[in-house]
Design an enzyme around this catalytic site. Structure first.
Site, PDB file in Angstrom:
ATOM      1  N   TYR A 174      33.536   0.314 -15.950  1.00  0.00           N
ATOM      2  CA  TYR A 174      32.378   0.295 -15.064  1.00  0.00           C
ATOM      3  C   TYR A 174      32.274   1.495 -14.125  1.00  0.00           C
ATOM      4  O   TYR A 174      31.180   1.912 -13.756  1.00  0.00           O
ATOM      5  CB  TYR A 174      32.323  -1.046 -14.326  1.00  0.00           C
ATOM      6  N   GLU A 203      20.166  -7.793 -23.926  1.00  0.00           N
ATOM      7  CA  GLU A 203      20.989  -8.976 -24.168  1.00  0.00           C
ATOM      8  C   GLU A 203      20.241 -10.070 -24.921  1.00  0.00           C
ATOM      9  O   GLU A 203      19.029 -10.198 -24.817  1.00  0.00           O
ATOM     10  CB  GLU A 203      21.512  -9.556 -22.847  1.00  0.00           C
TER      11      GLU A 203
END
Lengths: 480, 480, 480, 480
Positions: free
Chosen positions: C297, C258
């Site tokens: 997910y 990230e």
């Protein structure tokens, strides 16, 4: 001190008005009523065990007022050791009843009122504490069972007492004169009330001046004029009119025999009034009672859970699967959860402190922690017990079928587990587990001594979050 | 008693052999090493606080051997109050370090060896207890830090020590002569070892006669000939060579600086040997140590969790969401869990009892309950903290970016929360929460003082399931 | 379609500006940087598997725009089967990387923008959808990796975008002309950004008219003028500059690499703008993206958890305790939790419906349920894995120690488990489990695709509580 | 197809022998019996809704045997869509009854027998499948309700059938002749048996050759000679003889009206025998039935939980606390848990596959996951419901008190919540929540379709742990 039998005898011949299923019960034979008998037997255990040498140390104490030997359920805690002994006592009694024996409520009420009136008198120059001490001496002398009466019906929960459409939804003073006061309203969920001698009324919450008429604390006989009790239903209560086995715990029943107690202009003489309008101390009184009462749950529910564990383990033995690794592990986990509850009650006692009155008070944060755990862990314990107990918990036929000339042989034959164990014994254990793991037993764990949110609110108040923030900042190198 | 500085100074100039990342560290500057410094600072807190009037009552005690004032971390518990004070002390130290300070292990070891050798000597007529008392006097006098060394590497867990392919996978006696014994093997996960003065070796489990060579307990200096320490990696250890912020807790680090301690034919003179082959007492020694050590976790982890709660609450403040109902509720739940842990440590102390030696021992069942809760609730606490802390816990740039002439302004600008709080402060709190809620901090809660299954096994042993079954049968009306 | 190698090659020679630890990285060798390489390898797997006959059915699709075979990561879902295949694909890729491969974000973004622009155009007569279709054709043709850029830094969470002290805390339009628009601000937690070709900017929440400048959606190359990326730290990132073992997953790393992406007056031509001020559709766009993303997910984390289960089981094998009943039960429970996550992703796909655009959309309630379970169950899975994995997860020495001529032999000897398994293999598994169960891996499960409270809020909106109340009243006999 | 009324009428005039509380009930008026009526009403809903245009799509199907429109409860699943529709149907019916309607058991039995006999015939050249198809045609034509009869009493769980002291503790073949077979034994926990037309007997587990007499599958009318049913007790069953309110769900009751069904030398003609000694397929039959049945629970319990959520939310409305943040959050969490259950049922259907017979079979792993979640999450849902519901769940007086001329006014006055809501309505909701959250409702969630351990065992078998280990090793760089 009264024996168990003397306690039972003392409950006869009263003018108490108890309604159940729409009928007025006869006060004279009230304690023989199948719906009430078990609760009386359970409460009587607190009297009986005081005379049992094995439990004498736990069940008796020495009165700090008179120096006499008294039942511990009438005692003002004089030390941390007293607080710890209370918890041990509760676990011991539960182990003998498998259910609630109700008498802790009055004990917690008197300790709360004792410590609060002392501080209130110091502040206001009133003499409530002295009145209470006088009353307590009689109480100890007569070894009364006294109900603690706090929870009002509360009506619309978004409104305060004086905002309700009906002013009686919270108990309040309707009139005062030189002889005493008059109170109206009702108290809900009253544990052990109908087999108590007196009740202590307390406000249900801390209030401000606008609700000061609702700030009243006093002692009243349960059969005083103007008082009516409406006895609540319990799970499977109908079985109490049938045979023994299907009740599960035929002798002691389940939970506390709660009722709604209605008060209509009930007169209370001044010497039995311990708070009347001193709203500033209503919060303290409620908090003290709540914390003393929350202290109990790891003791009494600890003992109750011991029985649940024992029942589950016995069913496993009787059915032939007690050697399975997952069964052993589940029993160990139930033990873990039970002892966690117990640890909280012990801890809040061990961290108890002396109040201005000289009486000892539990650590309020830890007392709340204990009760909060009960609202979750009892459900876990009972869930696991139902796992071990098996589907029979929901489908077992009645005792009448076992006794039936036509089908008794089939019940006998097909509900046999391990060959050496009588089917009836296995059925008894299934019924015991059934009564202990469902319905009122669970709800009582959730809401008795305050619903979960009541404890959460106390955490905000008691935990000193600011100090934790400051410590974290220091370690992180954040300048204050 | 040593001051913190004296403690640090005493760690210089030793012959200790410590390897890290394949390199031999310099014993003289060991405590300045960035990978080790934090652990030393944390351990030093146990020395510093003893001189702080605010904590003196908690951190010091009176030696029952010499009557002198000593650091409580060298004390044999003489009462329930001592046991309770230990727990309070641990929470207080944690609140000042936010991490492990390692010194409880030696304290627990000496109490376990003290009580066990007394009973062993009574049985066998040996004089181990006297030897220990002599050693303890020097220990208290010198205010040593002593590592407790129990856990062997264990190799194939399905085999006992003497069944292993390699006999050294458990520490054992290789040779005895009239001067002393020689031991070989290794001890794993050794908390605080490299900044201790001595270690006490203990067997890792109770054994039978066939493994009696593995039943050895003795004291050895950490820099004795034949000893090599290989220092373990920690989560984010590389950041210790960078700036301050990214470390999270730059001063005290995280967990206990564990190492593998290798012993090759290490000589131990007889006066430092406290068990040598008495396998019958190996189980008692291990259980005593385990229970004393499990007592701690609600104290030390309680304090650590206070910091986690404070850090989460502070991030909520700094980010503008501390007034959200779900945040408040989550903080309250973290408090609930933390105090549950604390309650267990308090309870097992309050229920402590006197051993034959005169020293006090915790309630073993409740001590296990406390540790077992730690293996679950710390994970819950840290999970909630990560929920409150936000995604930055995983994506925050480095301190170097904050300091960068090119991009520092962006870091400053875009990681700002509430306008009035400096971005750097918010970054510091995020890094603190990161270090406290992940990696080694979690694993230590799981496995320190024994893995979860170790506690479950103790429940079977300690909980008297038969008595619970009997009580359940009685209530159900089942004849014995 | 690009091969994995072609994808990697396409990332060289760009003008992308990436800062890490205060340094500007070289765009040309960016993908060789040890901190970035693993993320690139993981993303490349989505390209490689499309050419693997074993996975071709999962990884490719037929473009509904061109009829050509395309990588499924660039596909608009044309059926429930497409939605289900997406989930299967994600689990399959995770099983090959053990970590995030980042590419789903762009896939979810384009499906959300596709379905929303269609409905927005119908309402407003705009032509955003056509623009997107044009862009998507190129995207599919070039098999681009595209980052989805939604989350703004958000500053003070109690304030809306236009109320912030700094207007740039949310990305907004600063200027428009006939050629295009200019945007400023930043996007935080940008998964896979630095190894993407383009990004799609989206608003971070649904807004009203007062925040309409913040309602902007458009496509921008990641190396466009005015864009700077600041790469975030990861747990144990320092180890990426060391040997292979200590990284745990040396090839693919952990989570998504990230960064903070800063935009300073970045120009976007009109043909790449898909929303500009139509605040009425900002909520729909955000919700669509969130639900498509929450669908994933149980697929990706399902596969990741499979690896965690496999690693824990392997450590148990290697250490000799895989036959213990409690270990087997724990593995079974991990499987249970993992499949629960997977079930939610499957279910929200199976209950998917056709939108006005013809594209298929997941069931939004069930998609939220899946993500919400991830925020809890991954923590449970990882906790159990750490239980099985043992204390070495926190104390294992470095690979350098294993390789050391001085102490390598001790590492070899004392970290041996079952005699037949090389110590190095056991260390590798411990390191794999370490990296997968701590730090960023956990935080990503909590906050990726929306923090837990974001899902709870959706429940209020999506679950039709009024219908449940009505049904309950009917059964209870309460008149409406 | 039968209407609800036709179904009820068809249950009169049978020779069925049902005992309850030791009495033989009259077969002619059986369905009017207060203990049985509710279960009949609930089962009748599966007939009624098939004629309701709103539910027709869910409740009906087209027979693959005859092409006729049939009730879906008699249908062999022909597609994944059929499997999904089954789940939707179950949730819809539950929303109209708030309890079990029992008919899924026969549906699951016939699908299991259908798919198994096909494969068994292929292997052994038998013609069981053809027999079943003939029977099924009549079943569909007559729209019978058929009980699935699997669970044997099992006696000592540590012994196999042929090892038991009493051979009848598992149903077995006692005699065969050219006309048919004779079976003896009993089936426990028989849901909906007494209001079914037929039962399908199945073995309770997979067996080896030594227990092949216990491998018998056949269809028998529930009132065949030699069959006796002993109807089980339910929580609060006594209230069924009292007024309406205290029953909670007076129309449909709770759970499935389970009984013990005793078989004494019951004759079954060969055309109704579908397995007789083919032990090799006993395991497949049991597993197929179990998985089809476990598929259901997220559907039926999903709908039941919707009612629980609705009831809790309504009590909150009626009591004035529905706006409290913690109440909203608890309702959202209940929704989360309910939808998690539903997701599992949807997922195992969506991942269903075609069997050799052409019928579709659920994904067995995911079906087990769903049921296993039910054994935990229903307890959580009900616990939270009791939290929201309040202490009245355990202490509310009877309907008779509400109707009483003497105390009705107090019940009316003091159990009033929000002023605008009639007290009676609030009492009705409390009683509904009481019946749905305690006793048999919980136990059924635990043990229906197999106890938790039964699912755990399936995980070991179905999850391919070896593949997970191999994948983990590959990522960690461990050579195979």
């Amino acid at each position: 001190m009264k024996t168990g039998q003397e306690y039972k005898d003392s409950l006869r011949g009263r003018n108490i008005k108890v309604y159940f299923k729409g009928e007025l019960l006869d006060g004279n034979t009230l304690i023989d009523n199948p719906y009430i008998r078990g609760h009386v037997n359970s409460a009587a255990m607190t009297y009986e065990m005081a005379f049992d040498p094995k439990y004498e140390d736990l069940l008796t104490a020495t009165s700090h007022l008179t120096g006499k030997k008294i039942n511990r359920f009438t005692h003002i805690h004089q030390s941390v050791e007293d607080l710890l002994t209370k918890v041990r006592m509760l676990r011991a009694v539960s182990l003998n009843t498998g259910t609630c024996y109700q008498r802790c409520v009055g004990l917690d009420a008197v300790n709360a009122v004792y410590t609060t009136t002392f501080e209130m008198d110091q502040k206001f120059g009133t003499n409530y504490h002295e009145r209470l001490v006088d009353f307590l001496k009689q109480w100890q002398e007569n070894d009364w069972m006294v109900a603690g009466a706090m929870t009002d019906p509360k009506g619309d929960r978004s409104l305060r007492p004086s905002q309700q459409a009906d002013p009686d939804l919270f108990v309040h003073v309707t009139q005062k004169d030189d002889k005493g006061i008059y109170v109206s309203g009702a108290k809900a969920h009253m544990t052990g009330m109908v087999n108590s001698h007196w009740m202590i009324l307390m406000p249900t919450s801390g209030y401000g001046e606008e609700d000061k008429d609702y700030c009243v604390c006093c002692a009243v006989p349960v059969d005083a004029p103007g008082i009516i009790h409406i006895f609540g239903r319990q799970t499977n209560d109908g079985r109490k009119e049938e045979g023994e086995i299907d009740q599960g715990n035929a002798c002691y029943g389940v939970v506390g025999g709660e009722c709604l107690t209605v008060l209509e202009d009930v007169f209370v003489p001044w010497d039995k009034v311990f708070m009347c309008g001193e709203f500033q101390y209503s919060g303290m009184l409620v908090e003290r009672f709540a914390c003393y009462h929350r202290q109990n749950y790891g003791g009494c529910k600890g003992g109750v859970s011991d029985i649940v564990i024992g029942a589950a383990a016995t069913i496993a033995d009787m059915s032939g699967y007690s050697k399975a690794a997952h069964i052993k592990d589940k029993l160990n986990y139930m033990i873990h959860l039970t002892e966690t509850l117990y640890a909280c009650s012990v801890a809040c006692s061990a961290m108890g402190t002396k109040t201005a009155s000289g009486a000892y008070y539990v650590d309020p944060l830890l007392a709340n922690v204990g009760k909060h755990n009960v609202t979750q862990l009892i459900y876990d314990i009972d869930r696991i017990a139902q796992d071990i107990g098996g589907g029979l918990l929901a489908t077992l036929p009645s005792e009448a079928d076992l006794r039936s000339p036509e089908v008794g042989k089939y019940v006998e034959k097909f509900f046999k587990g391990v060959a050496s164990v009588p089917t009836e014994d296995r059925m008894r254990m299934v019924r015991l587990l059934e009564v202990m793991t469902g319905g009122v037993a669970l709800v009582e764990s959730m809401h008795g001594a305050g619903s979960p949110q009541a404890q959460r609110i106390m955490y905000s108040k008691l935990s000193n979050l600011e100090a934790k923030k400051a410590a974290a900042k220091k370690i992180a190198g954040v300048k204050p």
